[in-house]
Design a protein around this motif. Structure first.
Motif, PDB file in Angstrom:
ATOM      1  N   GLU A  75       0.831  -1.207   0.000  1.00  0.00           N
ATOM      2  CA  GLU A  75       0.000   0.000   0.000  1.00  0.00           C
ATOM      3  C   GLU A  75       0.868   1.260   0.000  1.00  0.00           C
ATOM      4  OE1 GLU A  75      -3.587   2.208   2.449  1.00  0.00           O
ATOM      5  OE2 GLU A  75      -2.768   0.350   3.240  1.00  0.00           O
ATOM      6  N   TRP A 110       2.271   1.752  -3.412  1.00  0.00           N
ATOM      7  CA  TRP A 110       1.207   2.236  -4.310  1.00  0.00           C
ATOM      8  C   TRP A 110       0.969   3.726  -4.092  1.00  0.00           C
ATOM      9  CZ3 TRP A 110      -1.380   2.024  -8.513  1.00  0.00           C
ATOM     10  CH2 TRP A 110      -2.593   2.682  -8.631  1.00  0.00           C
ATOM     11  N   ARG A 111       0.894   4.157  -2.836  1.00  0.00           N
ATOM     12  CA  ARG A 111       0.659   5.579  -2.533  1.00  0.00           C
ATOM     13  C   ARG A 111       1.813   6.447  -3.042  1.00  0.00           C
ATOM     14  NH1 ARG A 111      -3.506   6.802   1.134  1.00  0.00           N
ATOM     15  NH2 ARG A 111      -4.485   4.943   1.978  1.00  0.00           N
ATOM     16  N   ALA A 145       3.823   5.737  -5.604  1.00  0.00           N
ATOM     17  CA  ALA A 145       3.714   5.764  -7.071  1.00  0.00           C
ATOM     18  C   ALA A 145       2.579   6.670  -7.509  1.00  0.00           C
ATOM     19  CB  ALA A 145       3.509   4.353  -7.617  1.00  0.00           C
ATOM     20  N   LEU A 146       1.454   6.586  -6.845  1.00  0.00           N
ATOM     21  CA  LEU A 146       0.303   7.418  -7.176  1.00  0.00           C
ATOM     22  C   LEU A 146       0.629   8.896  -6.993  1.00  0.00           C
ATOM     23  CD1 LEU A 146      -2.657   7.252  -8.063  1.00  0.00           C
ATOM     24  CD2 LEU A 146      -3.290   7.180  -5.646  1.00  0.00           C
ATOM     25  N   TRP A 190       2.873   9.976  -9.853  1.00  0.00           N
ATOM     26  CA  TRP A 190       2.110  10.142 -11.093  1.00  0.00           C
ATOM     27  C   TRP A 190       1.302  11.426 -11.060  1.00  0.00           C
ATOM     28  CZ3 TRP A 190       0.040   4.531 -10.536  1.00  0.00           C
ATOM     29  CH2 TRP A 190       1.035   3.641 -10.910  1.00  0.00           C
ATOM     30  N   TYR A 191       0.735  11.752  -9.896  1.00  0.00           N
ATOM     31  CA  TYR A 191      -0.059  12.974  -9.761  1.00  0.00           C
ATOM     32  C   TYR A 191       0.823  14.196  -9.986  1.00  0.00           C
ATOM     33  CZ  TYR A 191      -2.683  16.774  -7.675  1.00  0.00           C
ATOM     34  OH  TYR A 191      -3.304  17.967  -7.457  1.00  0.00           O
TER      35      TYR A 191
END
Length: 55
Positions: A12, A15-16, A18-19, A22-23
């Protein structure tokens, strides 16, 4: 059970991160783009014509 929980939390977190990356990259790409002046002029012209027609 603790190992599974730790693995889920690590996944998790990855993922956060990477997110978030990307943002930031997407926002920078959008913010750096010059506006299309001709496109904006057509929109403004259309709105002005629509406003004049409604009077």
């Amino acid at each position: 059970m603790g190992e599974v929980r730790a693995e889920v939390m690590q996944t998790e977190l990855a993922w956060r991160i990477a997110l978030g990356r990307w943002y930031v990259e997407g926002k920078a790409a959008v913010d750096s783009r010059e506006p299309d002046i001709a496109f904006l002029a057509r929109i403004l012209d259309g709105l002005l014509k629509q406003d004049a027609a409604s009077v």
